[in-house]
Design a protein around this motif. Structure first.
Motif, PDB file in Angstrom:
ATOM      1  N   ARG A 139       0.848  -1.195   0.000  1.00 22.32           N
ATOM      2  CA  ARG A 139       0.000   0.000   0.000  1.00 22.32           C
ATOM      3  C   ARG A 139       0.888   1.252   0.000  1.00 22.32           C
ATOM      4  NH1 ARG A 139      -3.592   1.308   3.804  1.00 22.32           N
ATOM      5  NH2 ARG A 139      -2.440   0.356   5.511  1.00 22.32           N
ATOM      6  N   SER A 161      -6.224  -8.978   5.115  1.00 22.68           N
ATOM      7  CA  SER A 161      -7.503  -8.433   5.584  1.00 22.68           C
ATOM      8  C   SER A 161      -8.244  -7.694   4.470  1.00 22.68           C
ATOM      9  CB  SER A 161      -7.297  -7.514   6.791  1.00 22.68           C
ATOM     10  OG  SER A 161      -6.794  -6.266   6.399  1.00 22.68           O
ATOM     11  N   ALA A 162      -9.587  -7.751   4.563  1.00 21.87           N
ATOM     12  CA  ALA A 162     -10.449  -7.125   3.558  1.00 21.87           C
ATOM     13  C   ALA A 162     -10.184  -5.627   3.469  1.00 21.87           C
ATOM     14  CB  ALA A 162     -11.908  -7.373   3.943  1.00 21.87           C
ATOM     15  N   GLU A 163      -9.842  -5.001   4.620  1.00 25.84           N
ATOM     16  CA  GLU A 163      -9.592  -3.553   4.634  1.00 25.84           C
ATOM     17  C   GLU A 163      -8.406  -3.197   3.716  1.00 25.84           C
ATOM     18  OE1 GLU A 163     -10.224  -5.451   7.199  1.00 25.84           O
ATOM     19  OE2 GLU A 163     -11.817  -4.491   8.366  1.00 25.84           O
ATOM     20  N   ARG A 164      -7.374  -4.049   3.707  1.00 25.55           N
ATOM     21  CA  ARG A 164      -6.216  -3.769   2.852  1.00 25.55           C
ATOM     22  C   ARG A 164      -6.630  -3.797   1.373  1.00 25.55           C
ATOM     23  NH1 ARG A 164      -3.674  -5.734   7.340  1.00 25.55           N
ATOM     24  NH2 ARG A 164      -1.401  -5.605   7.526  1.00 25.55           N
ATOM     25  N   PHE A 165      -7.415  -4.804   1.018  1.00 25.52           N
ATOM     26  CA  PHE A 165      -7.816  -4.917  -0.388  1.00 25.52           C
ATOM     27  C   PHE A 165      -8.713  -3.752  -0.802  1.00 25.52           C
ATOM     28  CE2 PHE A 165      -6.383  -9.310   0.172  1.00 25.52           C
ATOM     29  CZ  PHE A 165      -5.589  -9.422  -0.957  1.00 25.52           C
ATOM     30  N   ARG A 166      -9.616  -3.344   0.084  1.00 23.43           N
ATOM     31  CA  ARG A 166     -10.502  -2.213  -0.257  1.00 23.43           C
ATOM     32  C   ARG A 166      -9.671  -0.972  -0.538  1.00 23.43           C
ATOM     33  NH1 ARG A 166     -14.436  -4.233   3.208  1.00 23.43           N
ATOM     34  NH2 ARG A 166     -13.738  -3.052   5.015  1.00 23.43           N
ATOM     35  N   TRP A 167      -8.671  -0.738   0.301  1.00 27.84           N
ATOM     36  CA  TRP A 167      -7.808   0.438   0.122  1.00 27.84           C
ATOM     37  C   TRP A 167      -7.096   0.349  -1.234  1.00 27.84           C
ATOM     38  CZ3 TRP A 167      -2.951   1.871  -1.087  1.00 27.84           C
ATOM     39  CH2 TRP A 167      -2.539   3.164  -0.748  1.00 27.84           C
ATOM     40  N   GLU A 169      -7.880  -1.288  -3.909  1.00 29.72           N
ATOM     41  CA  GLU A 169      -8.774  -1.152  -5.060  1.00 29.72           C
ATOM     42  C   GLU A 169      -9.024   0.313  -5.401  1.00 29.72           C
ATOM     43  OE1 GLU A 169     -11.860  -3.714  -3.648  1.00 29.72           O
ATOM     44  OE2 GLU A 169     -10.651  -5.481  -4.143  1.00 29.72           O
ATOM     45  N   GLU A 170      -9.025   1.158  -4.386  1.00 25.02           N
ATOM     46  CA  GLU A 170      -9.221   2.590  -4.640  1.00 25.02           C
ATOM     47  C   GLU A 170      -7.973   3.271  -5.181  1.00 25.02           C
ATOM     48  OE1 GLU A 170     -10.782   4.784  -1.329  1.00 25.02           O
ATOM     49  OE2 GLU A 170     -12.388   3.290  -1.082  1.00 25.02           O
ATOM     50  N   TRP A 171      -6.813   2.732  -4.874  1.00 28.93           N
ATOM     51  CA  TRP A 171      -5.583   3.466  -5.187  1.00 28.93           C
ATOM     52  C   TRP A 171      -4.843   3.004  -6.433  1.00 28.93           C
ATOM     53  CZ3 TRP A 171      -2.737   7.614  -3.010  1.00 28.93           C
ATOM     54  CH2 TRP A 171      -3.442   8.308  -2.044  1.00 28.93           C
ATOM     55  N   SER A 391     -12.688  -6.181  10.349  1.00 29.58           N
ATOM     56  CA  SER A 391     -13.297  -7.437   9.887  1.00 29.58           C
ATOM     57  C   SER A 391     -12.699  -8.630  10.632  1.00 29.58           C
ATOM     58  CB  SER A 391     -13.111  -7.604   8.379  1.00 29.58           C
ATOM     59  OG  SER A 391     -11.737  -7.604   8.068  1.00 29.58           O
TER      60      SER A 391
END
Ligand SMILES: Cc1ncc(COP(=O)(O)O)c(C=O)c1O
Length: 492
Positions: A139, A161-167, A169-171, A391
Motif C-alpha cells: 500500500r 484483511s479485507a480492509e487492505r484490499f478495499r484500500w 482497489e481505490e488506489w 473485519s
C-alpha cells in the motif's frame, strides 16, 4: 542491480533526465532522509491522505507529535503497569499517524524508491514499480508511486484483511495491478514466485523490501532517531532511566534496524517478536498465523541477525483475543474497574493493530525474562491501528466468543494472555543461536534467490552493517541533486 550495489552516483544519464523532467512536470520535490529525521511542518490545510507530493514530507514519526520535557517527540502511548502487569516502562510509537496508508511502512517504500529514482536507475515514465508484501508495504508503494505519477503493482497473499484490499482497489490505476498470491500471511515464497514471473515482463522493477538495504537504512536513520529522541525526552525527567530494549516484530526486518541505532546510542537490546504459530527464527519452524505483516517463514536478507539479542514468540491467539478486549465496551470497562486503567489510556487502545499488540506482549515477556524494573524502558512500535482489522475482530468475536464479549470474557482474556501470559518461547541469543538463525537464511537467499555466497556471508559481520550506514549520506546527495535539477523547491 544486486541488492548489494547501492547507487551513489547517476547510473543512467538518459533515464535520469527523464526522471527529472517527470518530477518537474508533476511538481515533486523529494525529501532527503535527513529531512525525515528532523522534519519541518507541512501545511496544516493539506489533507494527510491526498496523493499530493507535499505529503512525502510527512513520511516520518512526528505527525501529531507530542510534547515531553519541553521537546517535540513522536506520537506515542505509554502503557501503565495496570495493563502490562510489569514494572518496566513500555512505550509504543504509533505508525498509524503516517500519511495516506496510516502505517509506517510507507517509509520503507519511500526509502526503497527514492535512491533508485534519484540515481536514474528507475524510470518513472516507462517502468512499473512492483511492491511485494503482506499488505502495508505494497500500500505504501502504491501510494508513493501514485504521488510520483508512475504505474505500480501490489503483490500480496489473497488471505490478507479485507480492509487492505478495499484500500488498494481505490488506489491502483487498474484492477490488474493487484496480484493476489495463494495463501496468507506466511506464504512469502509464493510472493517471490509471482515477482519472478512479473520481472520477466519488460519495463518492470521489483522493490523487494526483504532484500532492499535502503529499507534497513531508512528505519535505521528515521525510526532509530525518532525512538532515540523519545527516549531522551523521557530520560530528561527521569535521569536514572535506561533503554533496556527495542522490540519489533519482523516482516522484512526493516523496522528492527531502529534497534541497531538504539544499541549504538544507548546499549539497548534488539528484540525480535515472531508468531509462535510460525516460529522460523525460534525453531526453524513454519506455519499459518494471523499476526498480519510479520512471520513470513524466512530470514530476510536485510535482517542483521548477528546483532539480535532476544527472540520472543507470541501467539496469534493472544493478539486476536486482546484485540477484542481492547476494542470492546466490556473489555475497557473491565480494565477500568478491576485494574484502574485511566480513561485517557483506555480511549487510545485502538492505536494497536495486531502486530502492535504482539509487540507489546513481546515487550512484557522481555521485561519478565530480564527482570526489568521501573527504571528500565522498552520501546516498541504499533505499525498500524485497529481500524485495519475491523473485519478480523468481527470474525474473532463470532468464532471464539459467540458474537458477544462480556465481563467474564474480558477477565478470562486478560488473565490468560497478560497476567498469566506464557513465559515460554523466549530465546536469549548466544553466538551459536545467532549463527543458526543466520545460516537459515542461506536456503532462501543463496539457493533460491541467487545471492552470491560471499555477499550472503559478509552480512554476518557487524562491519558490513556499519559500512552500510555511510550510504545514507550518498542517498541524500543524490536527492539534493535531482531536486536541484528539477529547479523546484519545497513549498510548505
Ligand atoms: C502490520 C505490520 N506489522 C509489522 C510489520 C513488520 O515490519 P517490518 O517489515 O519493518 O519488519 C509489517 C510489515 O509489513 C506490517 O505490515
Amino acid at each position: 542491480m544486486s541488492p548489494f550495489e547501492l547507487p551513489d552516483d547517476i547510473v543512467d544519464e538518459t533515464v535520469y533526465r527523464r526522471a527529472v523532467a517527470h518530477l518537474k512536470e508533476r511538481g515533486v520535490v523529494l525529501p532527503r532522509f535527513a529531512e525525515l529525521v528532523t522534519p519541518q511542518p507541512v501545511d496544516d490545510g493539506l489533507d494527510r491522505d491526498a496523493a499530493d507530493p507535499r505529503n512525502l514530507f510527512r513520511v516520518h514519526w512526528y505527525n501529531d507529535a507530542a510534547e515531553l520535557s519541553g521537546r517535540t517527540v513522536p506520537a506515542h502511548i505509554e502503557l501503565p503497569p495496570a495493563i502490562t502487569g510489569v514494572d518496566a516502562r513500555i512505550v509504543v510509537m504509533l505508525g498509524r499517524n503516517f500519511p495516506i496508508i496510516h502505517a509506517h511502512k510507507v517509509l520503507a517504500a519511500y526509502a526503497c524508491l527514492a535512491p533508485r529514482l534519484a540515481a536514474g536507475y528507475f524510470d518513472p515514465t516507462t517502468q512499473r514499480a512492483v511492491w511485494p508484501s503482506t499488505g502495508n508495504y505494497c500500500r505504501g508503494g502504491v501510494a508513493i508511486s501514485r504521488i510520483l505519477g508512475c504505474r505500480s503493482v501490489a503483490v500480496l497473499p489473497e488471505g490478507m484483511s479485507a480492509e487492505r484490499f478495499r484500500w488498494l482497489e481505490e488506489w491502483v490505476t487498474d484492477p490488474s495491478d493487484i496480484v493476489r498470491t495463494p495463501g496468507s500471511e506466511s506464504n512469502v515464497k509464493e510472493i517471490y514466485d509471482a515477482c519472478a514471473e512479473l520481472e520477466r515482463e519488460p519495463d518492470t522493477m521489483i522493490f523487494n523490501q526483504f532484500s532492499e538495504f535502503p529499507n534497513y537504512l531508512g528505519h535505521y536513520a528515521v525510526t532509530g532517531s525518532a525512538a532515540a529522541s523519545l527516549f531522551e525526552a523521557f530520560r530528561d525527567t527521569d535521569p536514572d532511566l535506561s533503554l533496556a530494549a527495542f522490540v519489533s516484530a519482523t516482516g522484512s526486518a526493516g523496522t528492527l534496524a531502529a534497534g541497531d541505532r538504539l544499541k549504538e546510542l544507548f546499549g539497548a537490546r534488539v528484540v525480535v517478536m515472531e508468531p509462535t504459530e510460525c516460529p522460523t527464527l525460534l525453531y526453524n519452524g513454519f506455519g499459518e498465523h494471523n499476526i498480519q505483516g510479520i512471520g513470513d517463514k524466512h530470514v530476510p536478507l536485510i535482517h542483521n541477525v548477528t546483532n539480535t539479542d532476544l527472540i520472543v514468540g507470541v501467539s496469534d491467539d493472544a493478539t486476536d483475543d486482546l484485540h477484542v478486549l481492547f476494542n470492546s465496551e466490556a473489555g475497557r470497562a473491565y480494565l477500568a474497574e478491576r485494574h484502574g486503567v485511566d480513561a485517557a489510556t483506555l480511549s487510545r487502545l485502538d492505536v494497536f493493530g495486531l502486530s502492535g499488540i504482539g509487540n507489546v506482549l513481546a515487550a512484557i515477556k522481555t521485561a519478565r525474562r530480564l527482570k526489568l524494573k521501573s527504571t528500565d524502558m522498552i520501546l516498541t512500535v504499533a505499525t498500524d491501528g485497529s481500524e485495519l482489522y475491523t473485519s478480523e475482530r468481527q470474525t474473532r468475536l463470532a468464532e471464539r466468543f459467540g458474537g458477544r464479549f462480556d465481563a467474564v470474557d474480558a477477565a478470562e482474556t486478560f488473565g490468560r494472555h497478560i497476567l498469566g501470559g506464557d513465559a515460554d518461547h523466549v530465546l536469549e541469543m548466544t553466538r551459536r543461536e545467532r549463527d543458526r538463525v543466520f545460516n537459515l537464511g542461506y536456503y532462501t537467499w543463496v539457493e533460491q534467490q541467487g545471492i552470491a555466497l560471499a555477499d550472503f556471508e559478509r552480512r554476518r559481520d557487524q562491519s558490513f552493517w556499519r559500512g552500510l550506514h555511510d550510504k545514507l549520506e550518498s542517498f541524500d546527495q543524490l536527492i539534493t541533486r535531482i531536486n536541484h535539477d528539477t529547479g523546484l523547491s519545497r513549498a510548505a
